[in-house]
Design an enzyme around this catalytic site. Sequence first.
Site, PDB file in Angstrom:
ATOM      1  N   GLY A 149       0.806  -1.216   0.000  1.00  0.00           N
ATOM      2  CA  GLY A 149       0.000   0.000   0.000  1.00  0.00           C
ATOM      3  C   GLY A 149       0.833   1.258   0.000  1.00  0.00           C
ATOM      4  CG  LEU A 150       3.776   4.240  -2.417  1.00  0.00           C
ATOM      5  CD1 LEU A 150       4.450   4.655  -1.114  1.00  0.00           C
ATOM      6  CD2 LEU A 150       4.858   4.017  -3.485  1.00  0.00           C
ATOM      7  CD  GLU A 191      -1.884   8.188   1.329  1.00  0.00           C
ATOM      8  OE1 GLU A 191      -2.247   9.386   1.317  1.00  0.00           O
ATOM      9  OE2 GLU A 191      -1.293   7.644   2.269  1.00  0.00           O
ATOM     10  CG  HIS A 208      -0.911  12.135  -1.957  1.00  0.00           C
ATOM     11  ND1 HIS A 208      -1.924  12.214  -1.034  1.00  0.00           N
ATOM     12  CD2 HIS A 208      -0.408  13.380  -2.076  1.00  0.00           C
ATOM     13  CE1 HIS A 208      -2.018  13.459  -0.587  1.00  0.00           C
ATOM     14  NE2 HIS A 208      -1.108  14.191  -1.209  1.00  0.00           N
ATOM     15  CB  ILE A 220      -3.934  -1.939  -2.835  1.00  0.00           C
ATOM     16  CG1 ILE A 220      -3.818  -0.486  -2.337  1.00  0.00           C
ATOM     17  CG2 ILE A 220      -2.833  -2.834  -2.257  1.00  0.00           C
ATOM     18  CD1 ILE A 220      -2.590   0.289  -2.842  1.00  0.00           C
ATOM     19  CG  LEU A 247       7.845   1.361  -6.189  1.00  0.00           C
ATOM     20  CD1 LEU A 247       7.374   2.775  -6.508  1.00  0.00           C
ATOM     21  CD2 LEU A 247       6.715   0.388  -6.440  1.00  0.00           C
ATOM     22  CG  LEU A 298      -5.606 -12.293 -34.782  1.00  0.00           C
ATOM     23  CD1 LEU A 298      -4.142 -11.935 -34.854  1.00  0.00           C
ATOM     24  CD2 LEU A 298      -5.930 -12.912 -33.442  1.00  0.00           C
ATOM     25  CD  GLU A 333       5.560  -1.769  -9.661  1.00  0.00           C
ATOM     26  OE1 GLU A 333       6.462  -1.049  -9.200  1.00  0.00           O
ATOM     27  OE2 GLU A 333       5.229  -2.863  -9.178  1.00  0.00           O
TER      28      GLU A 333
HETATM   29  P1  TGC Z   1      12.795  12.336  -4.511  1.00  0.00           P
HETATM   30  O1  TGC Z   1      13.016  13.574  -3.700  1.00  0.00           O
HETATM   31  O2  TGC Z   1      13.326  12.254  -5.894  1.00  0.00           O
HETATM   32  O3  TGC Z   1      13.317  11.075  -3.712  1.00  0.00           O
HETATM   33  C1  TGC Z   1      12.997  10.842  -2.340  1.00  0.00           C
HETATM   34  C2  TGC Z   1      13.996   9.838  -1.798  1.00  0.00           C
HETATM   35  O4  TGC Z   1      13.859   8.592  -2.495  1.00  0.00           O
HETATM   36  C3  TGC Z   1      15.099   8.254  -3.162  1.00  0.00           C
HETATM   37  N1  TGC Z   1      14.719   7.663  -4.454  1.00  0.00           N
HETATM   38  C4  TGC Z   1      14.861   6.356  -4.727  1.00  0.00           C
HETATM   39  N2  TGC Z   1      15.377   5.355  -4.011  1.00  0.00           N
HETATM   40  C5  TGC Z   1      15.373   4.134  -4.570  1.00  0.00           C
HETATM   41  N3  TGC Z   1      14.882   3.894  -5.802  1.00  0.00           N
HETATM   42  C6  TGC Z   1      14.347   4.879  -6.550  1.00  0.00           C
HETATM   43  N4  TGC Z   1      13.829   4.594  -7.761  1.00  0.00           N
HETATM   44  C7  TGC Z   1      14.322   6.177  -6.023  1.00  0.00           C
HETATM   45  N5  TGC Z   1      13.866   7.386  -6.473  1.00  0.00           N
HETATM   46  C8  TGC Z   1      14.127   8.270  -5.506  1.00  0.00           C
HETATM   47  C9  TGC Z   1      15.824   9.562  -3.304  1.00  0.00           C
HETATM   48  O5  TGC Z   1      17.225   9.356  -3.424  1.00  0.00           O
HETATM   49  C10 TGC Z   1      15.453  10.259  -2.016  1.00  0.00           C
HETATM   50  O6  TGC Z   1      16.212   9.681  -0.972  1.00  0.00           O
HETATM   51  P2  TGC Z   1      16.693  10.585   0.284  1.00  0.00           P
HETATM   52  O7  TGC Z   1      17.515   9.642   1.089  1.00  0.00           O
HETATM   53  O8  TGC Z   1      17.442  11.731  -0.316  1.00  0.00           O
HETATM   54  O9  TGC Z   1      15.424  11.004   0.953  1.00  0.00           O
HETATM   55  O10 TGC Z   1      11.223  12.071  -4.505  1.00  0.00           O
HETATM   56  P3  TGC Z   1      10.029  12.858  -5.202  1.00  0.00           P
HETATM   57  O11 TGC Z   1       8.994  13.083  -4.158  1.00  0.00           O
HETATM   58  O12 TGC Z   1      10.548  14.047  -5.972  1.00  0.00           O
HETATM   59  O13 TGC Z   1       9.443  11.777  -6.228  1.00  0.00           O
HETATM   60  C11 TGC Z   1      10.191  11.282  -7.274  1.00  0.00           C
HETATM   61  C12 TGC Z   1       9.322  10.364  -8.153  1.00  0.00           C
HETATM   62  C13 TGC Z   1       8.206  11.144  -8.840  1.00  0.00           C
HETATM   63  C14 TGC Z   1      10.245   9.784  -9.220  1.00  0.00           C
HETATM   64  C15 TGC Z   1       8.726   9.216  -7.315  1.00  0.00           C
HETATM   65  O14 TGC Z   1       7.846   9.674  -6.381  1.00  0.00           O
HETATM   66  C16 TGC Z   1       8.038   8.156  -8.143  1.00  0.00           C
HETATM   67  O15 TGC Z   1       8.683   7.216  -8.592  1.00  0.00           O
HETATM   68  N6  TGC Z   1       6.678   8.236  -8.354  1.00  0.00           N
HETATM   69  C17 TGC Z   1       5.924   7.184  -8.970  1.00  0.00           C
HETATM   70  C18 TGC Z   1       5.122   6.448  -7.928  1.00  0.00           C
HETATM   71  C19 TGC Z   1       4.992   4.993  -8.213  1.00  0.00           C
HETATM   72  O16 TGC Z   1       5.725   4.402  -8.970  1.00  0.00           O
HETATM   73  N7  TGC Z   1       4.056   4.341  -7.529  1.00  0.00           N
HETATM   74  C20 TGC Z   1       3.908   2.951  -7.635  1.00  0.00           C
HETATM   75  C21 TGC Z   1       2.991   2.423  -6.567  1.00  0.00           C
HETATM   76  S1  TGC Z   1       3.097   0.675  -6.348  1.00  0.00           S
HETATM   77  C22 TGC Z   1       2.416   0.015  -7.698  1.00  0.00           C
HETATM   78  O17 TGC Z   1       2.043   0.639  -8.638  1.00  0.00           O
HETATM   79  C23 TGC Z   1       2.317  -1.448  -7.668  1.00  0.00           C
HETATM   80  S2  TGC Z   1       1.547  -2.154  -9.030  1.00  0.00           S
HETATM   81  C24 TGC Z   1       1.983  -3.721  -8.677  1.00  0.00           C
HETATM   82  C25 TGC Z   1       1.549  -4.729  -9.644  1.00  0.00           C
HETATM   83  O18 TGC Z   1       0.337  -5.061  -9.640  1.00  0.00           O
HETATM   84  O19 TGC Z   1       2.429  -5.271 -10.370  1.00  0.00           O
HETATM   85  P1  FAD Z   2      -1.771  10.522 -11.288  1.00  0.00           P
HETATM   86  O1  FAD Z   2      -0.552  10.603 -10.473  1.00  0.00           O
HETATM   87  O2  FAD Z   2      -2.963  11.331 -10.871  1.00  0.00           O
HETATM   88  O3  FAD Z   2      -1.405  10.898 -12.803  1.00  0.00           O
HETATM   89  C1  FAD Z   2      -2.393  11.214 -13.785  1.00  0.00           C
HETATM   90  C2  FAD Z   2      -1.652  11.652 -15.045  1.00  0.00           C
HETATM   91  O4  FAD Z   2      -0.855  12.804 -14.763  1.00  0.00           O
HETATM   92  C3  FAD Z   2      -0.708  10.584 -15.578  1.00  0.00           C
HETATM   93  O5  FAD Z   2      -0.740  10.587 -16.965  1.00  0.00           O
HETATM   94  C4  FAD Z   2       0.651  11.048 -15.078  1.00  0.00           C
HETATM   95  O6  FAD Z   2       1.720  10.613 -15.910  1.00  0.00           O
HETATM   96  C5  FAD Z   2       0.490  12.563 -15.118  1.00  0.00           C
HETATM   97  N1  FAD Z   2       1.406  13.216 -14.178  1.00  0.00           N
HETATM   98  C6  FAD Z   2       1.419  13.115 -12.818  1.00  0.00           C
HETATM   99  N2  FAD Z   2       2.417  13.833 -12.306  1.00  0.00           N
HETATM  100  C7  FAD Z   2       3.063  14.402 -13.357  1.00  0.00           C
HETATM  101  C8  FAD Z   2       4.204  15.253 -13.483  1.00  0.00           C
HETATM  102  N3  FAD Z   2       4.914  15.635 -12.416  1.00  0.00           N
HETATM  103  N4  FAD Z   2       4.581  15.643 -14.716  1.00  0.00           N
HETATM  104  C9  FAD Z   2       3.892  15.240 -15.820  1.00  0.00           C
HETATM  105  N5  FAD Z   2       2.816  14.428 -15.777  1.00  0.00           N
HETATM  106  C10 FAD Z   2       2.407  14.015 -14.548  1.00  0.00           C
HETATM  107  N6  FAD Z   2      -0.372   1.268  -6.157  1.00  0.00           N
HETATM  108  C11 FAD Z   2       0.114   0.681  -5.013  1.00  0.00           C
HETATM  109  O7  FAD Z   2       0.600   1.360  -4.119  1.00  0.00           O
HETATM  110  N7  FAD Z   2       0.064  -0.667  -4.850  1.00  0.00           N
HETATM  111  C12 FAD Z   2      -0.463  -1.493  -5.789  1.00  0.00           C
HETATM  112  O8  FAD Z   2      -0.471  -2.709  -5.611  1.00  0.00           O
HETATM  113  C13 FAD Z   2      -1.002  -0.906  -6.970  1.00  0.00           C
HETATM  114  N8  FAD Z   2      -1.616  -1.695  -7.893  1.00  0.00           N
HETATM  115  C14 FAD Z   2      -2.244  -1.103  -8.957  1.00  0.00           C
HETATM  116  C15 FAD Z   2      -3.032  -1.904  -9.812  1.00  0.00           C
HETATM  117  C16 FAD Z   2      -3.702  -1.322 -10.865  1.00  0.00           C
HETATM  118  C17 FAD Z   2      -4.571  -2.174 -11.734  1.00  0.00           C
HETATM  119  C18 FAD Z   2      -3.568   0.065 -11.131  1.00  0.00           C
HETATM  120  C19 FAD Z   2      -4.259   0.685 -12.310  1.00  0.00           C
HETATM  121  C20 FAD Z   2      -2.813   0.852 -10.291  1.00  0.00           C
HETATM  122  C21 FAD Z   2      -2.155   0.278  -9.173  1.00  0.00           C
HETATM  123  N9  FAD Z   2      -1.450   1.071  -8.260  1.00  0.00           N
HETATM  124  C22 FAD Z   2      -0.934   0.503  -7.123  1.00  0.00           C
HETATM  125  C23 FAD Z   2      -1.459   2.525  -8.389  1.00  0.00           C
HETATM  126  C24 FAD Z   2      -0.476   3.069  -9.418  1.00  0.00           C
HETATM  127  O9  FAD Z   2       0.842   2.981  -8.977  1.00  0.00           O
HETATM  128  C25 FAD Z   2      -0.868   4.520  -9.705  1.00  0.00           C
HETATM  129  O10 FAD Z   2      -2.082   4.465 -10.442  1.00  0.00           O
HETATM  130  C26 FAD Z   2       0.203   5.273 -10.460  1.00  0.00           C
HETATM  131  O11 FAD Z   2       1.355   5.476  -9.686  1.00  0.00           O
HETATM  132  C27 FAD Z   2      -0.296   6.630 -10.988  1.00  0.00           C
HETATM  133  O12 FAD Z   2      -1.003   7.331 -10.016  1.00  0.00           O
HETATM  134  P2  FAD Z   2      -2.466   7.929 -10.350  1.00  0.00           P
HETATM  135  O13 FAD Z   2      -3.285   6.845 -10.934  1.00  0.00           O
HETATM  136  O14 FAD Z   2      -2.953   8.592  -9.116  1.00  0.00           O
HETATM  137  O15 FAD Z   2      -2.221   8.983 -11.482  1.00  0.00           O
END
Ligand code: TGC
Ligand code: FAD
Length: 392
Positions: free
Chosen positions: A137-138, A140, A143, A170, A247, A346, A371
């Site tokens: 759970g990351l 929200e 967010h 999630i 991640l 297809l 991700e």
């Molecule tokens: P920022 O200030 O850049 O970084 C904060 C702290 O984090 C460190 N860091 C990392 N560490 C490890 N790996 C990475 N990829 C890292 N990226 C950053 C960084 O060094 C810093 O550390 P410290 O010690 O200085 O505090 O953070 P920001 O708030 O500006 O955000 C950067 C950004 C936008 C790249 C990051 O928030 C991001 O990657 N956003 C995307 C969120 C995301 O990927 N959510 C995924 C949720 S889980 C999911 O989707 C599961 S789906 C699962 C499935 O069904 O397969």
């Molecule tokens: P938003 O952040 O609201 O983004 C909306 C649009 O704005 C996107 O096109 C994005 O690229 C764009 N955008 C946002 N910020 C910027 C920027 N700074 N600059 C330019 N463009 C920007 N999360 C978990 O924690 N755990 C899970 O297990 C998990 N499983 C998932 C399973 C499914 C099926 C799905 C669909 C999502 C899942 N997620 C999970 C959540 C997923 O990680 C988020 O949906 C994703 O990180 C994007 O967040 P959001 O949907 O709130 O889009």
Amino acid sequence: MSQDLFQAPDYYQLDELLTEEHILVRDAAREWVKKEVSPIIEQAAQDAKFPTSIVKGLAEIGAFGPYIPEEYGGAGLDQISYGLIMQEIERGDSGVRSTASVQSSLVMYPIWKYGNEEQRKKYLPKLASGEFLGCFGLTEPDHGSNPGGMVTNIKDMGDYYLLNGAKMWISNAPFADIAVVWAKNEEGRIKGLIVERGMEGFSTPETHNKWSLRASATGELIFDNVKIPKENILPNKDGLGAPLGCLDSARYGIAWGAIGAAMDCYDTALRYAKERIQFGKPIAGFQLQQKKLAEMITEITKAQLLTWRLGTLRNEGRATAAQISMAKRNNVEMALKIAREARQILGAMGITGEYSIMRHMMNLESVVTYEGTHDIHLLITGLDITGIPAFK
Ligand code: TGC
Ligand code: FAD
């Protein structure tokens, strides 16, 4: 669905870059997908039901914790084997790969890396065997791309922490036995904690009506004054870097997984094009269809090379987070484009569940978003090459 006749493309003889162990692991996963996933997955997706029957098999092929040490029940494999397993599973279905990714990289990984020995021994063997399923759970409601803004929080109550807030989207939430949850403490520092099903005030309502990842269950995590024992906090890392570190591992697996989905679409389209006769000849004999197929195999081959190299860097502990972002972004986009083109080859048949392509295409719409979205990964590359963050 028609019989699974999948034949994996290997245009550049990349098998020669793999070890005997890689091939054994990959072929075991490939056979398992043919036998256990392909026959049931279309119906599971149509019914929007997670096929629980596959959990034991996922554990047996090493998909739960492929790189987690054997002493904790993991398979103790290297990063290439991990990637190959994800490739084969996603060849079957991205939702099934999701379950494996979440369990391995988002639940087992943080417990292994950030947990203490007691937590590792308590949870990892049960997660590796599939006795327990976990979720992460990351995200929200307010967010998603910006998880650092999270409002889910813990308060220190002396003997325990009090957890309040909500997570959304999630994977595996509706049936997970445990959730690795990220919440801010009173100082605003992000901490990881293990929430167990059955804790008072913790609920996991399912998210319905998805057109994507229908064979994977998605839900919310709701925390209403949940008492979290202090021993459930992950002690060894905090801050946003802790969940982002998980991640990295999951995104790497997705980079491989997307190749699997692309290979399945390409292979299906190639076979269909050679069999389907229009204007007196197979449609594979028309230049327009050859262009689509030739571009597909080119893109798959490039993605295979990129990902193999990334795996070798990860085995040496040298892969950067930005390199992983590039591979996740490139390969998912590549797979999505191939799914769309393959669907067209297809014709009308492409929209039916007789073939896997439409399901892959719809699944990949989630994979390109979760991700880290396609945009966010581009901005990560942008930051890496310019040194200037363009997120805010
Ligand atoms: P920022 O200030 O850049 O970084 C904060 C702290 O984090 C460190 N860091 C990392 N560490 C490890 N790996 C990475 N990829 C890292 N990226 C950053 C960084 O060094 C810093 O550390 P410290 O010690 O200085 O505090 O953070 P920001 O708030 O500006 O955000 C950067 C950004 C936008 C790249 C990051 O928030 C991001 O990657 N956003 C995307 C969120 C995301 O990927 N959510 C995924 C949720 S889980 C999911 O989707 C599961 S789906 C699962 C499935 O069904 O397969
Ligand atoms: P938003 O952040 O609201 O983004 C909306 C649009 O704005 C996107 O096109 C994005 O690229 C764009 N955008 C946002 N910020 C910027 C920027 N700074 N600059 C330019 N463009 C920007 N999360 C978990 O924690 N755990 C899970 O297990 C998990 N499983 C998932 C399973 C499914 C099926 C799905 C669909 C999502 C899942 N997620 C999970 C959540 C997923 O990680 C988020 O949906 C994703 O990180 C994007 O967040 P959001 O949907 O709130 O889009």
